[in-house]
Scaffold this active site. Structure first.
Site, PDB file in Angstrom:
ATOM      1  CB  CYS A   1      -0.344  -0.208   1.039  1.00  0.00           C
ATOM      2  SG  CYS A   1      -2.693   1.364   0.465  1.00  0.00           S
ATOM      3  CG  HIS A  36      -3.289  -3.664   3.835  1.00  0.00           C
ATOM      4  ND1 HIS A  36      -2.254  -3.298   4.072  1.00  0.00           N
ATOM      5  CD2 HIS A  36      -3.894  -2.708   2.698  1.00  0.00           C
ATOM      6  CE1 HIS A  36      -2.641  -1.890   3.686  1.00  0.00           C
ATOM      7  NE2 HIS A  36      -3.215  -0.694   3.129  1.00  0.00           N
ATOM      8  CD  GLU A  49      -0.556  -5.810   6.307  1.00  0.00           C
ATOM      9  OE1 GLU A  49      -0.298  -5.929   4.844  1.00  0.00           O
ATOM     10  OE2 GLU A  49      -0.967  -4.532   5.922  1.00  0.00           O
TER      11      GLU A  49
END
Lengths: 79, 247
Positions: B87, B204, B206
């Site tokens: 990002c 994302h 994660e």
């Protein structure tokens, strides 16, 4: 001396903000607005008397940081 | 393996990355503050997390790219170390010139925060080696400037080189205008450099790496890095100081 730097999106790069402003102006009755491009305006106060030096420094600042030359063009005026 | 998570003022996904690498994947992880000019330990990979570094002032990533730590990241990347930018991290890598292209405002002008589907276009990278070509991953995006732009020549080149790693698609893997959330050229969601060791993606991973969060698709990306490091470097790694010496 003072410098005025203008950073604008390159021709051919879509400007979604400009398009939104254009539509808004249209809805306010300004039907003759053909295109709107948004950009950035930067004022720089420079402790420098040599205009040529200021010019080359500003060019460097624009290339390095003030503009992303992949998507933006710039020009500046030194006063 | 040991990984570095870079922290800028305004990073806000740094702890998520740390958590995913350390507690989900069981790796050693250190936070590196942006003022550090070199890495003190050897790392198998560097993670530039999402957030709003320097408040997104001027342009996203434009100020962060001149942080002292970026010299270390640049050196690490140039000697083959794995670098992933997620990002805002992707935006920083673009501004730093470690990846080609630039980000524009989303076509809709809106900040978009939702799950999207991405298709693995190239599985032969250190970041997708746990995937198969054509796999469809569901990963959330959260950005206002994810509208990837590059000139036609660059787009043709990165497509030809297999540098386009992830593309936005629908849940069946169909790549279309409707499945493009932000107006990105060629539906691009993630690209790597020519050498394959620097990778940027807007979604994302994660945030979707463990079952308790309801989705583990993102783990494929992070686990790929770990798998690559363990196989190809046998745990050795490079640090910026080594790079300086090599020069």
């Amino acid at each position: 001396m003072n410098a005025k730097v203008f950073v604008t999106l390159k021709k051919g790069v879509l400007d979604p903000q400009g398009k939104a402003v254009q539509h808004s102006l249209g809805s306010l009755g300004y039907g003759n607005v053909q295109d709107v491009r948004l950009g950035k305006y930067v004022e720089i106060k420079l402790d420098e008397t040599d205009k040529a030096k200021a010019d080359s420094q500003l060019r460097e600042m624009c290339d390095k940081l003030l503009a992303n030359t992949v998507i933006e063009d710039y020009h500046f005026v030194i006063e | 393996m040991r990984y570095a998570v870079i922290v800028f003022p305004g990073s806000n996904c740094d702890h998520d990355c740390y958590h995913a690498m350390k507690h989900v994947l069981g790796q050693e992880v250190d936070f590196i503050w942006h003022k550090e000019e070199s890495f003190q330990k050897k790392y198998d990979g560097v993670i530039i997390p999402g957030g709003f570094s320097y408040g997104d002032y001027l342009r996203t990533g434009a100020i962060a790219r001149f942080s002292p730590v970026m010299k270390a990241v640049d050196g690490f990347a140039k000697c083959g170390g794995l670098v992933i930018g997620i990002c805002n991290g992707f935006q920083i890598l673009l501004e730093a010139g470690l990846l080609p292209g630039a980000m524009l405002r989303n076509e809709s002008l809106k900040f978009i925060c939702k799950d999207v589907y991405v298709k693995v276009e190239n599985e032969q990278t250190p970041f997708t080696r746990c995937c198969n070509r054509g796999d469809v991953l569901r990963i959330p995006i959260a950005h206002a400037e994810g509208n990837y732009f590059a000139d036609d020549e660059t787009l043709a080149r990165i497509e030809e080189n297999g540098q386009v790693v992830l593309k936005y698609c629908d849940k069946d893997g169909e790549i279309s205008q409707e499945s493009n959330p932000n107006g990105s050229a060629h539906n691009i969601a993630g690209i790597c450099n020519e050498a394959r060791n620097v990778f940027g993606m807007m979604p994302h991973p994660e945030r979707c790496s463990e079952a308790i969060l309801g989705n583990t698709d993102g783990k494929n990306i992070l686990a790929s890095m770990v798998s690559h490091s363990s196989i190809f470097t046998g745990g050795c790694s490079i640090r910026y100081t080594d790079y300086k010496q090599a020069q």
